[in-house]
Motif scaffolding. Structure first.
Motif, short mmCIF file in Angstrom:
data_model
loop_
_atom_site.label_atom_id
_atom_site.label_comp_id
_atom_site.label_asym_id
_atom_site.label_seq_id
_atom_site.Cartn_x
_atom_site.Cartn_y
_atom_site.Cartn_z
N SER A 150 0.70 -1.19 -0.13
CA SER A 150 -0.11 -0.06 0.04
C SER A 150 0.68 1.13 0.07
CB SER A 150 -0.94 -0.06 1.25
OG SER A 150 -0.27 0.01 2.45
N LEU A 151 0.33 2.38 -0.43
CA LEU A 151 0.95 3.58 -0.31
C LEU A 151 1.28 3.91 1.22
CD1 LEU A 151 -0.63 6.03 -3.21
CD2 LEU A 151 1.61 4.47 -3.42
N ALA A 152 2.64 4.54 1.45
CA ALA A 152 2.92 4.85 2.71
C ALA A 152 1.77 5.93 3.51
CB ALA A 152 4.29 5.36 2.70
N VAL A 185 4.88 1.33 -0.15
CA VAL A 185 5.42 1.76 -1.24
C VAL A 185 5.37 3.37 -1.25
CG1 VAL A 185 5.15 2.04 -3.81
CG2 VAL A 185 4.52 0.08 -2.52
N PRO A 186 6.55 4.19 -1.43
CA PRO A 186 6.48 5.47 -1.36
C PRO A 186 5.29 6.10 -2.25
CG PRO A 186 8.66 4.65 -1.99
CD PRO A 186 7.73 3.48 -2.07
N THR A 187 4.78 7.04 -1.60
CA THR A 187 3.58 8.04 -2.07
C THR A 187 4.30 8.80 -3.31
OG1 THR A 187 2.62 8.05 -0.04
CG2 THR A 187 1.69 9.50 -1.55
N PRO A 188 3.43 8.87 -4.45
CA PRO A 188 3.84 9.67 -5.45
C PRO A 188 3.54 11.02 -5.12
CG PRO A 188 1.70 8.55 -5.96
CD PRO A 188 2.02 8.29 -4.69
N ARG A 189 4.27 11.67 -4.30
CA ARG A 189 4.51 13.27 -4.19
C ARG A 189 5.91 13.63 -3.76
NH1 ARG A 189 2.77 15.93 1.45
NH2 ARG A 189 2.99 13.92 2.63
N CYS A 190 6.32 14.89 -4.04
CA CYS A 190 7.41 15.37 -3.74
C CYS A 190 7.60 15.73 -2.26
CB CYS A 190 7.57 16.81 -4.39
SG CYS A 190 9.27 17.67 -3.96
N GLU A 201 14.11 21.18 -7.54
CA GLU A 201 13.50 20.47 -8.47
C GLU A 201 12.79 19.37 -7.59
OE1 GLU A 201 14.63 17.39 -12.17
OE2 GLU A 201 16.12 18.51 -11.39
N CYS A 202 11.51 19.10 -8.24
CA CYS A 202 10.67 18.06 -7.43
C CYS A 202 11.21 16.74 -7.59
CB CYS A 202 9.08 18.53 -7.78
SG CYS A 202 8.58 19.85 -6.93
N VAL A 203 11.21 16.00 -6.80
CA VAL A 203 11.46 14.48 -7.04
C VAL A 203 10.38 13.82 -6.55
CG1 VAL A 203 12.83 12.49 -6.28
CG2 VAL A 203 13.78 14.64 -6.55
N VAL A 204 9.55 13.10 -7.54
CA VAL A 204 8.31 12.68 -7.05
C VAL A 204 8.48 10.76 -7.53
CG1 VAL A 204 5.80 12.30 -7.73
CG2 VAL A 204 6.97 14.49 -7.85
N PRO A 205 8.25 10.28 -6.50
CA PRO A 205 8.33 8.55 -6.70
C PRO A 205 7.19 8.11 -7.77
CG PRO A 205 8.56 9.46 -4.33
CD PRO A 205 8.26 10.18 -5.00
N ALA A 209 8.18 2.57 -8.35
CA ALA A 209 8.36 2.30 -6.86
C ALA A 209 7.53 1.17 -6.19
CB ALA A 209 8.10 3.53 -6.02
N LEU A 210 6.58 0.99 -7.15
CA LEU A 210 5.89 -0.18 -6.65
C LEU A 210 6.59 -1.48 -7.32
CD1 LEU A 210 3.20 -1.96 -6.10
CD2 LEU A 210 2.21 -1.26 -8.20
N GLU A 211 6.86 -1.43 -8.68
CA GLU A 211 7.77 -2.56 -9.16
C GLU A 211 8.95 -3.02 -8.33
OE1 GLU A 211 8.28 -4.68 -13.34
OE2 GLU A 211 8.20 -2.41 -13.26
N GLU A 212 9.54 -1.75 -7.59
CA GLU A 212 10.72 -2.06 -6.75
C GLU A 212 10.50 -2.74 -5.69
OE1 GLU A 212 12.31 1.75 -6.17
OE2 GLU A 212 13.07 2.06 -8.53
N ALA A 213 9.20 -2.56 -5.06
CA ALA A 213 8.71 -2.91 -3.87
C ALA A 213 8.38 -4.43 -3.77
CB ALA A 213 7.47 -2.19 -3.10
N ILE A 214 7.78 -4.71 -5.23
CA ILE A 214 7.21 -5.98 -5.49
C ILE A 214 8.46 -7.11 -5.61
CG2 ILE A 214 6.40 -7.39 -7.22
CD1 ILE A 214 4.28 -5.34 -7.83
#
Length: 447
Positions: A150-152, A185-190, A201-205, A209-214
């Protein structure tokens, strides 16, 4: 304790407040909060407190009063169905309303989402979804597929298992040990934007990140990924465009089931029947609650594909799904849900789309750039104003209430989610109240 029941008499606002302090525990509310609203009635988009003051409900109760209060068609169904049959358990039996609702949901979703299990709340629906996906994999000869991702910063309920789905200690601190089999899984936000930190610069997962967690868990051990199309408690954060499509592809590639939690976002809240339809995807399992009965009856649904549902016929212990509740398929709740779905189809979802466009547009126009306002965002009738400080967010909620408009804040994020029947004039009233409140509050309160 007495053996004689005495019907409660009418109480004054002060008497109710005292009884409240002495006997009632409020979810996620500090003990001893003063000036608590005591709502005694409602009509349309307005509610009235014990002192006779009326308010425009800009939060739909808890996002669930989607058709407002006192809706005549829903009230008629409550009277008729309760007189006919309030419930009949689905254990080895059935009832008409539950059957018709399951068929209606299958029609709304379309193939292959054809089978529903009913329960009582969003937390229960998500809990059932977790059990279902784990048992599904076991029925297919993959009993090691138990981990649920799940998203953090997601939120899926307050049962013990659902608490394990979030990284927030607010839900699980002090009630451990939490069950295993969950990972975030890291939430997709900066992160820098979230903290108000200066950055170039914004860094947004992204979905990668889901595939990496799997892969980190081992794909052969992952049962499902559960996600809200718009994070609710996590700050009213719509997922980036294309995120769910990419997630669907990743799940398919690794044999992982996709569960969409549409408990807050489903059934018109985002201006569409279901928020995931904007991405043109289909989940394996979807959960709904809140707007399913518009708050008139506690009720929730877990809807799954025929592939998932049919796997339970192979269960060696029962030959069916080993999960459910006494009130799974409660006839009164199912009948109310059927009426709510009919009302939604009668122009209400379309109204939510138009009113939502007005709400989000006017909030951005009137509040964007005001002192202390970090961001205005949202989709449909689910909008958020994020402030630089928790104190200002709390002050704005109080100022709006004093002006006859109820909104809600969690941390630095103030949410706006009026009933789907809200008018353009009522949208403007909410925005005007927020604008005045922001201007009247301190953007940088002293520490």
């Amino acid at each position: 304790m007495t053996d004689t029941f005495v019907a409660p008499r009418a109480r004054t606002g002060e008497e109710l407040a005292e009884l409240d302090r002495r006997h009632l525990l409020h979810p996620f509310t500090p003990v001893g909060v003063s000036e608590q609203l005591m709502i005694v009635s409602g009509q349309g988009c307005e509610v009235t407190d014990a002192h006779g003051r009326s308010y425009l409900d800009g939060r739909s109760g808890q996002y669930n009063a989607t058709l407002g209060y006192g809706h005549p068609r829903v009230l008629a169904t409550l009277r008729e169905q309760s007189a006919k049959l309030m419930t009949y358990a689905l254990l080895g039996a059935s009832n008409e309303a539950a059957v018709l609702l399951a068929a209606k949901l299958a029609e709304l979703y379309g193939e292959p989402l054809t089978h529903s299990l009913f329960c009582n709340s969003g937390s229960e629906a998500n809990e059932a979804a977790i059990r279902i996906v784990r048992m599904y994999h076991a029925m297919r000869g993959q009993p090691d597929r138990t981990t649920v991702l799940s998203l953090a910063e997601g939120y899926h309920g307050t049962t013990i298992a659902m608490s394990a789905l979030t990284a927030s200690p607010l839900l699980w601190s002090g009630c451990g040990p939490l069950p295993g089999g969950f990972a975030h899984v890291p939430t997709p936000r900066c992160v820098a934007c979230a903290g108000g930190a200066a950055h170039d610069e914004c860094v947004v997962p992204g979905p990668e990140a889901l595939e990496e967690a799997i892969l980190a868990q081992g794909a052969e051990r992952v049962a499902a990924f559960i996600v809200e199309p718009v994070l609710g408690v996590g700050g009213i954060r719509p997922l980036p465009d294309g995120y769910l499509r990419a997630v669907r592809e990743i799940c398919d590639r690794h044999g992982v089931l996709l569960i969409l939690d549409e408990i807050t976002t489903g059934l018109g809240r985002t201006g569409a029947w279901f928020a995931h339809q904007r991405e043109g995807i289909r989940p394996d399992v979807i959960t709904t609650a809140k707007g399913l009965t518009s708050g008139y009856v506690p009720f929730a649904a877990v809807t799954m594909t025929s592939t998932v549902a049919e796997a339970f016929a192979g269960d060696p212990m029962l030959g069916g799904l080993r999960h459910g509740h006494t009130t799974s398929g409660h006839a009164l709740g199912a009948a109310v849900a059927l009426t709510v779905l009919d009302v939604l189809a009668d122009g209400v979802v379309a109204n939510a789309a138009a009113a939502g466009e007005r709400l989000c547009g006017r909030l951005a126009e009137r509040l964007g750039g005001l002192p202390g306002v970090r961001e205005v965002r949202g989709v449909g009738l689910l909008a958020a104003v994020e402030f630089d400080s928790f104190v200002q967010a709390t002050q704005v909620v109080a100022a709006c209430r004093a002006n006859g408009v109820i909104v809600r804040s969690e941390g630095t994020v103030l949410s706006v989610a009026p009933p789907l029947i809200v008018t353009a004039e009522q949208v403007d009233r909410i925005v005007d109240a927020l604008h005045a409140a922001v201007l009247a509050t301190d953007p940088a309160p002293a520490a």
